[in-house]
Design a protein around this motif. Structure first.
Motif, mmCIF file in Angstrom:
data_model
loop_
_atom_site.group_PDB
_atom_site.id
_atom_site.type_symbol
_atom_site.label_atom_id
_atom_site.label_comp_id
_atom_site.label_asym_id
_atom_site.label_seq_id
_atom_site.Cartn_x
_atom_site.Cartn_y
_atom_site.Cartn_z
ATOM 1 N N HIS A 2 -14.122 17.877 15.853
ATOM 2 C CA HIS A 2 -13.486 16.752 15.148
ATOM 3 C C HIS A 2 -12.113 16.403 15.737
ATOM 4 O O HIS A 2 -11.739 15.233 15.834
ATOM 5 C CB HIS A 2 -13.337 17.141 13.669
ATOM 6 N N HIS A 7 -10.727 12.914 17.492
ATOM 7 C CA HIS A 7 -9.513 12.127 17.192
ATOM 8 C C HIS A 7 -8.764 11.799 18.491
ATOM 9 O O HIS A 7 -8.187 10.730 18.628
ATOM 10 C CB HIS A 7 -8.586 12.900 16.247
ATOM 11 N N SER A 37 -3.463 14.663 11.098
ATOM 12 C CA SER A 37 -4.471 14.347 10.083
ATOM 13 C C SER A 37 -4.171 15.122 8.807
ATOM 14 O O SER A 37 -3.095 15.691 8.644
ATOM 15 C CB SER A 37 -5.860 14.695 10.620
ATOM 16 N N GLY A 38 -5.177 15.161 7.904
ATOM 17 C CA GLY A 38 -4.974 15.867 6.645
ATOM 18 C C GLY A 38 -4.942 17.372 6.820
ATOM 19 O O GLY A 38 -4.358 18.086 6.002
ATOM 20 N N GLY A 65 -0.473 15.050 7.213
ATOM 21 C CA GLY A 65 -1.212 14.314 6.181
ATOM 22 C C GLY A 65 -1.166 15.028 4.839
ATOM 23 O O GLY A 65 -1.095 14.391 3.784
ATOM 24 N N ASP A 100 0.029 13.669 1.268
ATOM 25 C CA ASP A 100 -0.809 13.763 0.069
ATOM 26 C C ASP A 100 -0.087 14.502 -1.066
ATOM 27 O O ASP A 100 -0.158 14.096 -2.223
ATOM 28 C CB ASP A 100 -2.137 14.460 0.405
ATOM 29 N N GLY A 154 -1.416 9.197 1.815
ATOM 30 C CA GLY A 154 -0.807 8.520 2.967
ATOM 31 C C GLY A 154 -0.727 7.009 2.817
ATOM 32 O O GLY A 154 0.352 6.424 2.904
ATOM 33 N N ASP A 178 2.710 4.768 2.368
ATOM 34 C CA ASP A 178 2.930 3.733 3.385
ATOM 35 C C ASP A 178 3.198 2.376 2.711
ATOM 36 O O ASP A 178 4.170 1.667 3.027
ATOM 37 C CB ASP A 178 1.667 3.664 4.262
ATOM 38 N N GLY A 214 -5.645 10.511 10.956
ATOM 39 C CA GLY A 214 -5.358 9.614 9.835
ATOM 40 C C GLY A 214 -3.904 9.183 9.708
ATOM 41 O O GLY A 214 -3.607 8.026 9.395
ATOM 42 N N VAL A 215 -2.975 10.098 9.962
ATOM 43 C CA VAL A 215 -1.552 9.767 9.814
ATOM 44 C C VAL A 215 -1.121 8.735 10.875
ATOM 45 O O VAL A 215 -0.136 8.008 10.684
ATOM 46 C CB VAL A 215 -0.684 11.051 9.882
ATOM 47 N N ASN A 231 -0.304 5.256 9.923
ATOM 48 C CA ASN A 231 0.961 4.947 9.219
ATOM 49 C C ASN A 231 1.762 3.863 9.949
ATOM 50 O O ASN A 231 2.086 4.004 11.131
ATOM 51 C CB ASN A 231 1.788 6.238 9.089
ATOM 52 N N THR A 263 -8.283 6.961 11.172
ATOM 53 C CA THR A 263 -8.848 7.727 10.060
ATOM 54 C C THR A 263 -10.294 8.092 10.426
ATOM 55 O O THR A 263 -10.864 7.552 11.370
ATOM 56 C CB THR A 263 -8.803 6.899 8.753
ATOM 57 N N ASP A 264 -10.873 9.039 9.667
ATOM 58 C CA ASP A 264 -12.171 9.594 10.058
ATOM 59 C C ASP A 264 -13.244 8.514 10.216
ATOM 60 O O ASP A 264 -13.408 7.653 9.358
ATOM 61 C CB ASP A 264 -12.618 10.639 9.030
HETATM 62 O O1 KG4 Z 1 -8.035 12.088 10.091
HETATM 63 P P1 KG4 Z 1 -8.205 11.902 8.634
HETATM 64 O O2 KG4 Z 1 -8.860 10.627 8.154
HETATM 65 O O3 KG4 Z 1 -9.012 13.097 8.016
HETATM 66 C C1 KG4 Z 1 -8.770 14.430 8.439
HETATM 67 O O4 KG4 Z 1 -9.286 14.790 9.524
HETATM 68 O O5 KG4 Z 1 -8.003 15.097 7.718
HETATM 69 O O6 KG4 Z 1 -6.757 12.051 7.977
HETATM 70 C C2 KG4 Z 1 -6.578 11.971 6.595
HETATM 71 C C3 KG4 Z 1 -5.092 12.080 6.316
HETATM 72 C C4 KG4 Z 1 -4.786 12.144 4.818
HETATM 73 O O7 KG4 Z 1 -3.854 13.180 4.599
HETATM 74 C C5 KG4 Z 1 -4.177 10.773 4.537
HETATM 75 O O8 KG4 Z 1 -3.247 10.780 3.470
HETATM 76 C C6 KG4 Z 1 -3.515 10.460 5.873
HETATM 77 O O9 KG4 Z 1 -4.408 10.941 6.845
HETATM 78 N N1 KG4 Z 1 -3.292 9.016 6.049
HETATM 79 C C7 KG4 Z 1 -2.074 8.453 6.177
HETATM 80 C C8 KG4 Z 1 -2.276 7.057 6.244
HETATM 81 N N2 KG4 Z 1 -3.622 6.818 6.184
HETATM 82 C C9 KG4 Z 1 -4.226 8.034 6.081
HETATM 83 N N3 KG4 Z 1 -0.849 9.007 6.196
HETATM 84 C C10 KG4 Z 1 0.206 8.183 6.305
HETATM 85 N N4 KG4 Z 1 0.101 6.833 6.357
HETATM 86 C C11 KG4 Z 1 -1.105 6.228 6.338
HETATM 87 N N5 KG4 Z 1 -1.207 4.894 6.395
#
Ligand code: KG4
Ligand code: ZN
Length: 337
Positions: free
Chosen positions: A115, A119, A140-141, A172, A176, A189, A193, A273-274, A277, A304-305
């Motif tokens: 995974h 990314h 990411s998260g 992330g 959260d 996130g 934002d 995911g971050v 932002n 994001t995923d």
């Molecule tokens: O990559 P992802 O979709 O899933 C994982 O692999 O974890 O990342 C999810 C993370 C979550 O913590 C979410 O709050 C964060 O990415 N996230 C963001 C934003 N969109 C998603 N953090 C900051 N700003 C954003 N716009």
């Protein structure tokens, strides 16, 4: 492996059920993401058992949609890929089992994909001709990684090394947790934002953690936010969100720049995911411009995923390593080598 062109890719590591069809690791023919956010929101986070059951219900229709949108049938596909880790065990098993079953039925290769590597490869979907050396931030998260891609070509794939990571929470996770504390809901996130746009990023000077030069730390920052709000209950929540986001962005972008300098990188790349932002994207674009580098910021839907990134990474893995055996399992704690 010359003949492998079209890959059907699945992603079920957390709370998105996703399928995509990608040609040559670069061209996205379809990408379907079915989010389970509504199922988990009332619990304030992802509930693993609910996620696995939802993946079982959704994976069939999502695969059908991905093939349908690409106007293909299974017999037109050259390989099937799935994310095999890291992630929630029960959730990973759904995508991996589905991919193996399809590979067996169609008599085509199965490819298990990391995974985190996926990314990293999301950037190639937006920009097919990335030239190493590259400094990449994957946030990411569950992970916060600084990666230097030293080499990359179509036949041998990539050579990269991890040069920094978080010593405590992932970026992330910090978003959260702070969002939950501020009562902004889940996932945090996007909520931080959105609210931060109405706040002053310089209102509160939250600490900028500096553990090792290229390592990250966010748990002290999270505690600083909690302490500040408890002592200053009258502060505007938008100012707290904007100031917290600025502190996270400072750390992420600052260390990405350090890694880029050390590696002599020609470009800064974001993933995870971050990386969706808005403040971080603006900051990294400005840093790159100031240093005469290029910035590759995949579209937020590729940060994001999603399964398109799995299809991209799978194509290179298949070329460099060949198919994954059908008796290979999942690895919930798989890292990035
Ligand atoms: O990559 P992802 O979709 O899933 C994982 O692999 O974890 O990342 C999810 C993370 C979550 O913590 C979410 O709050 C964060 O990415 N996230 C963001 C934003 N969109 C998603 N953090 C900051 N700003 C954003 N716009
Ligand atoms: Zn992810």
């Amino acid at each position: 492996m010359e003949t492998v062109k079209t890959i059907l890719a699945l992603e079920t590591s957390c709370d998105e059920t996703a399928a995509a069809v990608v040609d040559n690791g670069r061209r996205v023919r379809s990408s379907i993401v079915s989010s389970q956010v509504d199922l988990h929101a009332r619990f304030g986070g992802v509930v693993p058992e609910i996620a696995s059951r939802a993946h079982v219900d959704l994976i069939g229709p999502v695969i059908a949609d991905a093939l349908g949108e690409a106007a293909l049938e299974l017999r037109d596909v050259d390989a099937v890929a799935a994310c095999h880790g890291p992630g929630l065990a029960g959730a990973l098993l759904v995508g991996v089992s589905a991919a193996k079953a399809l590979a067996l039925v169609a008599d085509i290769p199965y490819v298990g994909v990391n995974h985190l590597e996926a990314h990293l490869y999301a950037a190639w979907l937006d920009e097919p001709d990335l030239e190493p050396p590259l400094a990449v931030l994957i946030a990411s998260g569950g992970h916060t990684l600084l990666v230097v891609v030293e080499e990359h070509d179509d036949d041998t794939g990539g050579r990269y090394r991890v040069v920094g990571q978080t010593v405590d929470d992932a970026a992330g996770e910090a978003f959260d947790k702070v969002a939950r504390f501020l009562g902004l809901g889940y996932p945090g996130g996007p909520a931080v934002d959105a609210l931060a746009r109405k706040g002053d990023p310089e209102a509160i000077p939250f600490p900028r953690a500096m553990p090792g030069e290229t390592d990250f730390s966010f748990s002290g920052l999270k505690t600083a936010v909690v302490n500040h709000v408890q002592r200053n209950p009258g502060d505007a929540v938008a100012d707290v969100a904007a100031s917290f986001q600025a502190a996270v962005g400072d750390q992420l972008a600052g260390k990405l720049a350090v890694a880029a300098d050390e590696a002599g990188a020609t470009a800064l790349v974001l993933g995870g995911g971050v990386a969706a932002n808005s403040a971080l994207r603006e900051r990294v674009a400005a840093d790159a411009a100031a240093a005469g580098r290029r910035a590759f910021l995949p579209a937020p839907a590729l940060c994001t995923d999603n399964a398109a990134m799995i299809g991209a990474a799978a194509w290179w893995r298949l070329r460099s390593d060949g198919p994954t055996p059908l008796d290979a399992g999942i690895d919930p704690v798989l890292g990035l080598a």
